[in-house]
Design an enzyme around this catalytic site. Sequence first.
Site, PDB file in Angstrom:
ATOM      1  N   SER A 275      -2.177   4.635   6.606  1.00  0.00           N
ATOM      2  CA  SER A 275      -1.745   4.689   5.099  1.00  0.00           C
ATOM      3  C   SER A 275      -2.299   2.827   4.354  1.00  0.00           C
ATOM      4  CB  SER A 275      -0.485   3.912   4.730  1.00  0.00           C
ATOM      5  OG  SER A 275       0.025   3.793   3.602  1.00  0.00           O
TER       6      SER A 275
ATOM      7  N   TYR B 200       7.613   0.854   7.996  1.00  0.00           N
ATOM      8  CA  TYR B 200       7.106   1.635   7.962  1.00  0.00           C
ATOM      9  C   TYR B 200       5.638   1.139   7.827  1.00  0.00           C
ATOM     10  CZ  TYR B 200       3.622   4.470   4.370  1.00  0.00           C
ATOM     11  OH  TYR B 200       2.861   5.460   3.732  1.00  0.00           O
TER      12      TYR B 200
END
Length: 255
Positions: free
Chosen positions: A141, A154
């Site tokens: 990401s 995350y």
Amino acid sequence: MSLGGRVAVVTGGTSGLGEAGCKLLAARGARVVAASDQPERAEQLLRSISDAGGEATFVETDVRSPDDVERLVAATEESWGRIDVLYASAGVMPTGSAPETSEDDYQLAVDVNLGGCFRLAKFGIPALERSGGGSVILTASELGLVGASRSAAYCAAKGGVVNLVRALAIDAAPLSVRVNCLCPGPVDTPMLRGWLESGDRAELERIQIEPVPMKRFGRPVEIAEAVVFLASDASSFMTGSVLVVDGGVTASYGL
């Protein structure tokens, strides 16, 4: 970037980026094995691919389970005789600062986002070697490259994916297996829409788009095009690389 004759395994394949990846990989000629823990979504995906002239099957898989991932690889080789592409797209996005994040949410973020990539590589790379080589694409990401507020678990998991790719690439190169990392920015997926619905949608959407120089969300197919590139011979001299598809957000200081 034809993928005719190749077999691609996609985890997280029935939703969001994984679903878009399955459809485009199949459209470019790959035989696709979609894997996810959402069997209720599989029939629609397989019908869509078939209606477009592609070939696909489904294997129910929880990427947190080593047994499930090993079974996925074995079932693919049994059905198609080989594996050429592994695309890890399964992901979850618990939010919160470290004090706000429960142990369960932290473990879920790490086990799915990072552990799922590790297990697909662990069981899948030997299959690629048996096929004479291939391509592994692991999804990190933009938040594997930069930090963000209320995203501790995350960011930790996605940052781990980025460096896992580098380590895997070194080990896999002698096997004629390439391993690369895909770092999407904010993309219009069910995961993002779920986050937007968790609060003031207009304000959360503004927060997401404001730092993006291109001033919009990405489309899943735009990420899928990058997946096809990494899966194909067009990227034949790339391994251990981080391909960022984020509308420019990680290039900007915000000024």
